[in-house]
Design a protein around this motif. Structure first.
Motif, mmCIF file in Angstrom:
data_model
loop_
_atom_site.group_PDB
_atom_site.id
_atom_site.type_symbol
_atom_site.label_atom_id
_atom_site.label_comp_id
_atom_site.label_asym_id
_atom_site.label_seq_id
_atom_site.Cartn_x
_atom_site.Cartn_y
_atom_site.Cartn_z
ATOM 1 N N THR A 22 0.828 -1.207 0.000
ATOM 2 C CA THR A 22 0.000 0.000 0.000
ATOM 3 C C THR A 22 0.862 1.256 0.000
ATOM 4 O O THR A 22 0.595 2.210 -0.745
ATOM 5 N N LEU A 23 1.901 1.268 0.809
ATOM 6 C CA LEU A 23 2.782 2.430 0.868
ATOM 7 C C LEU A 23 3.539 2.623 -0.439
ATOM 8 O O LEU A 23 3.687 3.747 -0.926
ATOM 9 N N MET A 24 4.005 1.533 -1.037
ATOM 10 C CA MET A 24 4.789 1.635 -2.261
ATOM 11 C C MET A 24 3.947 2.077 -3.450
ATOM 12 O O MET A 24 4.466 2.652 -4.413
ATOM 13 N N LYS A 25 2.632 1.819 -3.406
ATOM 14 C CA LYS A 25 1.752 2.177 -4.516
ATOM 15 C C LYS A 25 1.172 3.581 -4.398
ATOM 16 O O LYS A 25 0.470 4.040 -5.304
ATOM 17 N N MET A 26 1.449 4.263 -3.302
ATOM 18 C CA MET A 26 0.911 5.612 -3.133
ATOM 19 C C MET A 26 1.528 6.557 -4.163
ATOM 20 O O MET A 26 2.710 6.419 -4.515
ATOM 21 N N PRO A 27 0.745 7.498 -4.683
ATOM 22 C CA PRO A 27 1.274 8.420 -5.707
ATOM 23 C C PRO A 27 2.407 9.271 -5.166
ATOM 24 O O PRO A 27 2.356 9.782 -4.043
ATOM 25 N N ARG A 28 3.424 9.460 -5.985
ATOM 26 C CA ARG A 28 4.592 10.251 -5.597
ATOM 27 C C ARG A 28 4.366 11.706 -5.995
ATOM 28 O O ARG A 28 4.270 12.020 -7.185
ATOM 29 N N VAL A 29 4.294 12.549 -5.002
ATOM 30 C CA VAL A 29 3.965 13.952 -5.255
ATOM 31 C C VAL A 29 5.097 14.899 -4.875
ATOM 32 O O VAL A 29 5.040 16.093 -5.194
ATOM 33 N N LEU A 30 6.124 14.403 -4.196
ATOM 34 C CA LEU A 30 7.217 15.270 -3.755
ATOM 35 C C LEU A 30 8.499 14.931 -4.508
ATOM 36 O O LEU A 30 8.787 13.752 -4.745
ATOM 37 N N PRO A 31 9.276 15.934 -4.868
ATOM 38 C CA PRO A 31 10.615 15.662 -5.422
ATOM 39 C C PRO A 31 11.549 15.188 -4.322
ATOM 40 O O PRO A 31 11.303 15.412 -3.127
ATOM 41 N N GLY A 32 12.632 14.529 -4.733
ATOM 42 C CA GLY A 32 13.567 14.008 -3.747
ATOM 43 C C GLY A 32 14.166 15.065 -2.851
ATOM 44 O O GLY A 32 14.383 14.834 -1.653
ATOM 45 N N SER A 33 14.416 16.251 -3.390
ATOM 46 C CA SER A 33 15.000 17.325 -2.590
ATOM 47 C C SER A 33 14.067 17.766 -1.466
ATOM 48 O O SER A 33 14.512 18.053 -0.348
ATOM 49 N N GLN A 34 12.773 17.795 -1.754
ATOM 50 C CA GLN A 34 11.827 18.199 -0.719
ATOM 51 C C GLN A 34 11.690 17.131 0.359
ATOM 52 O O GLN A 34 11.480 17.441 1.538
ATOM 53 N N VAL A 35 11.799 15.872 -0.028
ATOM 54 C CA VAL A 35 11.767 14.797 0.959
ATOM 55 C C VAL A 35 12.917 14.962 1.947
ATOM 56 O O VAL A 35 12.746 14.819 3.158
ATOM 57 N N THR A 36 14.102 15.283 1.421
ATOM 58 C CA THR A 36 15.256 15.509 2.291
ATOM 59 C C THR A 36 15.023 16.685 3.227
ATOM 60 O O THR A 36 15.358 16.633 4.419
ATOM 61 N N THR A 37 14.429 17.758 2.695
ATOM 62 C CA THR A 37 14.148 18.936 3.519
ATOM 63 C C THR A 37 13.164 18.608 4.635
ATOM 64 O O THR A 37 13.341 19.039 5.784
ATOM 65 N N VAL A 38 12.127 17.848 4.310
ATOM 66 C CA VAL A 38 11.135 17.469 5.318
ATOM 67 C C VAL A 38 11.777 16.614 6.405
ATOM 68 O O VAL A 38 11.534 16.815 7.606
ATOM 69 N N ASN A 39 12.606 15.669 6.004
ATOM 70 C CA ASN A 39 13.280 14.824 6.989
ATOM 71 C C ASN A 39 14.178 15.649 7.897
ATOM 72 O O ASN A 39 14.213 15.442 9.122
ATOM 73 N N ASP A 40 14.902 16.590 7.328
ATOM 74 C CA ASP A 40 15.783 17.440 8.130
ATOM 75 C C ASP A 40 14.977 18.281 9.118
ATOM 76 O O ASP A 40 15.379 18.467 10.271
ATOM 77 N N ARG A 41 13.844 18.795 8.651
ATOM 78 C CA ARG A 41 13.008 19.626 9.528
ATOM 79 C C ARG A 41 12.451 18.810 10.690
ATOM 80 O O ARG A 41 12.465 19.250 11.845
ATOM 81 N N LEU A 42 11.959 17.612 10.392
ATOM 82 C CA LEU A 42 11.405 16.764 11.448
ATOM 83 C C LEU A 42 12.491 16.281 12.400
ATOM 84 O O LEU A 42 12.274 16.191 13.611
ATOM 85 N N ARG A 43 13.675 15.993 11.853
ATOM 86 C CA ARG A 43 14.782 15.548 12.701
ATOM 87 C C ARG A 43 15.237 16.679 13.627
ATOM 88 O O ARG A 43 15.503 16.442 14.808
ATOM 89 N N ALA A 44 15.300 17.880 13.098
ATOM 90 C CA ALA A 44 15.696 19.025 13.915
ATOM 91 C C ALA A 44 14.666 19.292 15.003
ATOM 92 O O ALA A 44 15.018 19.610 16.141
ATOM 93 N N LEU A 45 13.395 19.147 14.674
ATOM 94 C CA LEU A 45 12.345 19.356 15.667
ATOM 95 C C LEU A 45 12.447 18.318 16.774
ATOM 96 O O LEU A 45 12.311 18.635 17.959
ATOM 97 N N GLY A 46 12.715 17.064 16.390
ATOM 98 C CA GLY A 46 12.855 16.022 17.398
ATOM 99 C C GLY A 46 14.028 16.270 18.310
ATOM 100 O O GLY A 46 13.937 16.105 19.531
ATOM 101 N N ASP A 47 15.170 16.698 17.745
ATOM 102 C CA ASP A 47 16.338 17.002 18.559
ATOM 103 C C ASP A 47 16.069 18.178 19.483
ATOM 104 O O ASP A 47 16.484 18.189 20.640
#
Length: 228
Positions: free
Chosen positions: A179-204
């Motif tokens: 189900t997760l793998m079949k979900m439509p891809r709407v974000l570019p790879g660069s934005q995925v990295t930005t989101v991960n960095d933002r969430l990681r910084a918030l967690g820290d």
């Protein structure tokens, strides 16, 4: 190189043996079924070889096809047995999510309650996916709260929530990865990295905040020198 291959082969054989033992505990007939598939595949190929008057070549091809068919059947039954043992166990959804292919960042248990209902987070090209497991009624409240929090932090990223289970509107554990793998891809790879960095910084940031333990004093006043 020869020593490296010799050291790898026992490891692979041990993995196959352990997988067979695990599957055997759940699927008693797995050995008979896999053997029957191999015999039938080899027999059919050999029979075709006699018909076309090339039994030797057909026998070699039949042996290879039999091994392949046995591997496919055993792999599917082993996977089914593994999901059967994991289903209903706390953290099963997180284990499945962490085995996904590259392109996803999985953070287990971003929200939980005392009843062991948990929410896991996955970030990938489809955006942020929140996966809840536990009691459907309780876990939906956790999902709603976490979804609101994600909307405040990353308002420009789609947030999807899923509940793992076998009920109506839920995703079975064995179909979660698909189900997760079949979900439509709407974000570019660069934005995925930005989101991960933002969430990681918030967690820290939240983990390093000097939050006092215990109840806050009722008459606590902020020093005037610190206020602007």
């Amino acid at each position: 190189m020869a020593r490296q291959e010799e050291s790898e082969n026992p490891g692979r054989l041990k993995q196959i043996r352990l997988a067979y033992q695990m599957t055997k505990r759940v699927d008693r007939k797995v050995g008979l079924i896999v053997a029957a598939v191999g015999v039938v595949t080899f027999g059919v190929a050999l029979a075709v070889g006699f018909i076309v008057d090339h039994p030797v070549y057909a026998g070699i091809l039949g042996f290879l096809l039999a091994v392949l068919a046995m591997a496919v059947v055993f792999g599917r039954r082993a996977e089914k047995a593994a999901f059967g043992q994991m289903e209903g166990q706390p953290g099963a959804a997180a284990a499945v999510m962490q085995n996904m292919r590259r392109g996803w960042t999985v953070t287990p248990a971003v929200a939980a309650n005392r009843n062991q209902d948990v929410v896991h987070r996955a970030v990938g090209r489809p955006g942020i996916v929140l996966v809840g497991e536990g009691n459907p009624n309780r876990v939906r409240a956790l999902l709603a709260a976490e979804k609101k929090r994600m909307a405040r932090i990353v308002s420009d990223v789609p947030v999807t929530d899923l509940v793992v289970g076998n009920g109506e509107g839920q995703v079975p554990l064995k179909k979660l990865q698909t189900t997760l793998m079949k979900m439509p891809r709407v974000l570019p790879g660069s934005q995925v990295t930005t989101v991960n960095d933002r969430l990681r910084a918030l967690g820290d940031l939240m983990s390093n905040m000097p939050i006092p333990k215990g109840p806050m004093p009722k008459n606590l006043r902020m020093p005037r020198g610190k206020m602007r």
